[in-house]
Write a protein that holds these residues in place. Structure first.
Motif, PDB file in Angstrom:
ATOM      1  N   ALA A 131       0.833  -1.206   0.000  1.00  0.00           N
ATOM      2  CA  ALA A 131       0.000   0.000   0.000  1.00  0.00           C
ATOM      3  C   ALA A 131       0.866   1.254   0.000  1.00  0.00           C
ATOM      4  N   GLU A 132       1.978   1.191   0.741  1.00  0.00           N
ATOM      5  CA  GLU A 132       2.867   2.352   0.806  1.00  0.00           C
ATOM      6  C   GLU A 132       3.517   2.633  -0.545  1.00  0.00           C
ATOM      7  N   THR A 133       3.945   1.552  -1.214  1.00  0.00           N
ATOM      8  CA  THR A 133       4.557   1.705  -2.538  1.00  0.00           C
ATOM      9  C   THR A 133       3.540   2.249  -3.530  1.00  0.00           C
ATOM     10  N   GLY A 134       2.321   1.746  -3.446  1.00  0.00           N
ATOM     11  CA  GLY A 134       1.269   2.228  -4.332  1.00  0.00           C
ATOM     12  C   GLY A 134       0.968   3.695  -4.110  1.00  0.00           C
ATOM     13  N   LEU A 135       0.994   4.125  -2.849  1.00  0.00           N
ATOM     14  CA  LEU A 135       0.739   5.528  -2.528  1.00  0.00           C
ATOM     15  C   LEU A 135       1.843   6.420  -3.079  1.00  0.00           C
ATOM     16  N   ARG A 136       3.101   5.961  -2.944  1.00  0.00           N
ATOM     17  CA  ARG A 136       4.221   6.737  -3.477  1.00  0.00           C
ATOM     18  C   ARG A 136       4.126   6.875  -4.986  1.00  0.00           C
ATOM     19  N   GLU A 137       3.739   5.788  -5.645  1.00  0.00           N
ATOM     20  CA  GLU A 137       3.619   5.820  -7.094  1.00  0.00           C
ATOM     21  C   GLU A 137       2.502   6.770  -7.528  1.00  0.00           C
ATOM     22  N   THR A 138       1.400   6.769  -6.793  1.00  0.00           N
ATOM     23  CA  THR A 138       0.299   7.679  -7.096  1.00  0.00           C
ATOM     24  C   THR A 138       0.739   9.131  -6.955  1.00  0.00           C
ATOM     25  N   ARG A 139       1.469   9.408  -5.880  1.00  0.00           N
ATOM     26  CA  ARG A 139       1.972  10.766  -5.675  1.00  0.00           C
ATOM     27  C   ARG A 139       2.958  11.167  -6.772  1.00  0.00           C
ATOM     28  N   ARG A 140       3.801  10.204  -7.163  1.00  0.00           N
ATOM     29  CA  ARG A 140       4.782  10.486  -8.210  1.00  0.00           C
ATOM     30  C   ARG A 140       4.072  10.864  -9.512  1.00  0.00           C
ATOM     31  N   ARG A 141       3.047  10.101  -9.865  1.00  0.00           N
ATOM     32  CA  ARG A 141       2.309  10.373 -11.095  1.00  0.00           C
ATOM     33  C   ARG A 141       1.595  11.717 -11.017  1.00  0.00           C
ATOM     34  N   ARG A 142       1.041  12.028  -9.863  1.00  0.00           N
ATOM     35  CA  ARG A 142       0.346  13.306  -9.711  1.00  0.00           C
ATOM     36  C   ARG A 142       1.314  14.470  -9.853  1.00  0.00           C
ATOM     37  N   THR A 143       2.498  14.340  -9.260  1.00  0.00           N
ATOM     38  CA  THR A 143       3.486  15.410  -9.358  1.00  0.00           C
ATOM     39  C   THR A 143       3.954  15.587 -10.796  1.00  0.00           C
ATOM     40  N   ARG A 144       4.218  14.482 -11.470  1.00  0.00           N
ATOM     41  CA  ARG A 144       4.631  14.548 -12.881  1.00  0.00           C
ATOM     42  C   ARG A 144       3.552  15.212 -13.727  1.00  0.00           C
ATOM     43  N   ARG A 145       2.300  14.831 -13.500  1.00  0.00           N
ATOM     44  CA  ARG A 145       1.191  15.428 -14.237  1.00  0.00           C
ATOM     45  C   ARG A 145       1.073  16.922 -13.925  1.00  0.00           C
TER      46      ARG A 145
END
Length: 211
Positions: A3-17
Motif C-alpha cells: 500500500a505504501e509503494t502504491g501511494l508513493r507511485e500515485t503521488r509520483r504520477r500526480r506530481t509529474r502530471r
C-alpha cells in the motif's frame, strides 16, 4: 505492490502530471526556451528539486509534451488510411481527427505549432521525428494504392510529406479559429478543398507517370 509503494507511485504520477500541466499553462503565451524550471515548479506547487525526479531538464519535459500530443494518433491515422471509401471520405475523417485533437488538447496543439520551428533543438527534433513517422505511415498506404502505381519512391514520399504538412497547417487554422472564438466551418471548408486539390493533382500526376 504494498500500500505504501502504491501511494508513493500515485503521488509520483500526480506530481509529474502537475509539472506537465503547469508547463502547458505557462506556455500559453510564451515559448519553451523562455520558460524556466522554477517558474514551472512554482506553478505546479512543488519544490524545484522535485522536478529532477521526473525530468532531466526542460528539454525532456518538452519532448514528453510532444509525445502526449501526437503519439496516440498513429493508430487512428492508420485506421483512416486502411479504411475503404473514396478520397472525400478519407479527407473528412482526417480533418475530423485533427479537429478532435484541437478540441481535446488545445494547449498541446498551441505548443506544437509554436515549437515546431522554435529554439529548443530537442523539441524541434521530437516534433520532426513524430511527423516523419506519420509521413512513413502515409507513404506505405499511398505506395500500395492503385493511384500510385508506377510512382517513384521519392514522389510517394513527397506526397506523404505534403499531406503531413497539410495536417499541421489545418491544426493551426483550427486553433486560431478557436482562440478567436470563431466557428470552424470556414477552416474546415478550406482544409477539405485543399485535400481535394491535392487528390486531383495526384490523379493527374499518376496519369502523367503512367503515360
Amino acid at each position: 505492490m504494498s500500500a505504501e509503494t502504491g501511494l508513493r507511485e500515485t503521488r509520483r504520477r500526480r506530481t509529474r502530471r502537475a509539472l506537465l500541466d503547469a508547463a502547458l499553462s505557462e506556455l500559453a503565451e510564451r515559448s519553451l526556451g523562455s520558460l524556466g524550471l522554477r517558474e514551472v515548479t512554482r506553478a505546479a506547487g512543488v519544490a524545484p528539486t522535485a522536478f529532477y525526479r521526473h525530468f532531466r531538464g526542460m528539454d525532456e519535459l518538452g519532448t514528453v509534451l510532444v509525445e502526449e500530443a501526437l503519439a496516440s494518433l498513429h493508430g487512428t491515422v492508420r485506421e483512416i488510411l486502411a479504411a475503404t471509401g473514396d478520397a472525400d471520405r478519407r479527407g473528412d475523417a482526417a480533418v475530423r481527427l485533427i479537429g478532435d485533437l484541437v478540441r481535446e488538447r488545445p494547449a498541446h496543439v498551441r505548443f506544437l505549432v509554436r515549437e515546431r520551428h522554435g529554439g529548443v533543438a530537442a523539441v524541434r527534433e521530437a516534433i520532426a521525428a513524430q511527423l516523419d513517422v506519420f509521413a512513413d505511415e502515409i507513404g506505405v498506404a499511398l505506395g500500395s494504392d492503385r493511384l500510385s502505381a508506377g510512382w517513384a519512391a521519392d514522389d510517394v514520399t513527397m506526397l506523404a510529406r505534403l499531406l503531413v504538412d497539410h495536417m499541421f497547417m489545418t491544426a493551426s487554422a483550427f486553433l486560431t479559429a478557436s482562440l478567436r472564438g470563431e466557428d470552424r466551418s470556414a477552416a474546415t471548408g478550406t482544409a477539405l478543398a485543399q485535400l481535394r486539390l491535392i487528390h486531383l493533382g495526384r490523379v493527374h500526376w499518376a496519369g502523367g507517370r503512367a503515360g
